[in-house]
Design an enzyme around this catalytic site. Structure first.
Site, PDB file in Angstrom:
ATOM      1  CD  GLU A   5     -17.189-126.257  -9.052  1.00 49.92           C
ATOM      2  OE1 GLU A   5     -17.251-127.087  -8.347  1.00 49.92           O
ATOM      3  OE2 GLU A   5     -16.427-125.274 -10.116  1.00 49.92           O
ATOM      4  N   GLY A   8     -16.106-129.907  -6.210  1.00 51.31           N
ATOM      5  CA  GLY A   8     -16.329-129.984  -4.107  1.00 51.31           C
ATOM      6  C   GLY A   8     -14.734-130.621  -3.866  1.00 51.31           C
ATOM      7  CD  GLU A  47     -16.637-125.498  -4.158  1.00 55.86           C
ATOM      8  OE1 GLU A  47     -17.316-124.596  -3.989  1.00 55.86           O
ATOM      9  OE2 GLU A  47     -17.107-126.330  -4.453  1.00 55.86           O
ATOM     10  CB  ALA A  51     -19.942-132.849  -6.189  1.00 53.65           C
TER      11      ALA A  51
END
Length: 260
Positions: A135, A112, A115, A66
């Site tokens: 993360e 992300g 993911e 992200a």
């Protein structure tokens, strides 16, 4: 349809959705998530598109995570909203998409990015790919479904280790973990995805959509996947694809599915 952060095109019944922020290693920001949502919704309505190949532009990254600069100053409430809206607008859309989504991981798939790849129905990877959920090294946890989908794919112990160490695994290890289905040379990644897509498209897309729903039901809390399978199986008997498929089999010819 014009996009700033992604590329979207259709060719030979395949929809190509490519995150296109190479200078940012294709990092996901809110604008990119919005554009991806629009592209998937457009692909949903486009009857010419039967399979989606999802990838990142350039040679370095699928999606390297992200865009941290966008949420570094967020409050708890804003952080929760970020995760909830992202899952609703993109990650759950991909996971429950009625057409097969193949993630072609061409480089870094981190945070992300991994993911997003895990939300796809299955993954293939370049032998240069690296994957991980870093993360916790930032003082946060995966927020786009990573804590749920990674254990489903690789098992609880391996998922816990990957999340807790914040480390990366290479493509071969991802294959060993069954996180990806195939590993290939970078130049063969999209051709392999297209080859698999071609095999998929030989079959009934109506039946495949029902199969996606049934498989996903097994991972939904409070849903009886067997009942979803029974309903999907029964409904198949009312489709034109079933009539064509059975007729072709009995008459020893190749089926020409109408997609209805």
């Amino acid at each position: 349809m014009n996009f700033e952060n992604i590329l979207f095109e259709e060719n030979n019944n395949i929809g190509y959705i490519t995150i296109n922020r190479p200078k940012k290693l294709n990092a996901l920001n809110k604008a990119t998530i919005e554009e991806l949502n629009e592209a998937f919704e457009s692909a949903r309505e486009d009857h010419d598109i039967k399979v989606i190949i999802l990838s990142g532009s350039g040679e370095k990254a699928f999606v390297a995570g992200a865009d941290i600069s966008e949420f570094a100053e967020f409050s708890q409430k804003e952080g929760r909203r970020l995760a909830a809206e992202g899952q609703e607008k993109l990650f759950d859309v991909v996971a429950n998409f009625p057409k097969p989504v193949i993630a072609a991981i061409n480089g870094f798939a981190l945070g992300g990015g991994l993911e997003l790849a895990m939300a796809a129905h299955f993954r293939i990877a370049s032998n240069k790919a690296k994957m991980g959920l870093p993360e916790v090294s930032l003082g946060v946890i995966p927020g786009y479904g990573g804590t749920q989908r990674l254990p489903q794919l690789v098992g609880k112990g391996r998922a816990m280790e990957m999340i807790m160490t914040a480390g990366m695994i290479d493509a071969q290890q991802a294959l060993d973990y069954q996180l990806v289905n195939h590993v290939t040379a970078p130049e063969d990644l999209i051709p392999l995805a297209e080859k698999i897509a071609g095999k998929i498209m030989n079959n009934s897309m109506v039946a495949i959509s029902a199969a996606i729903r049934a498989v996903n039901a097994n991972y939904e809390v409070g849903v009886n996947g067997f009942e979803v399978e029974i309903d999907g199986f029964g409904s198949s008997f009312g489709t034109e694809d079933f009539k064509e498929g059975t007729s072709a089999f009995l008459n020893k010819r190749k089926a020409d599915f109408p997609g209805k």
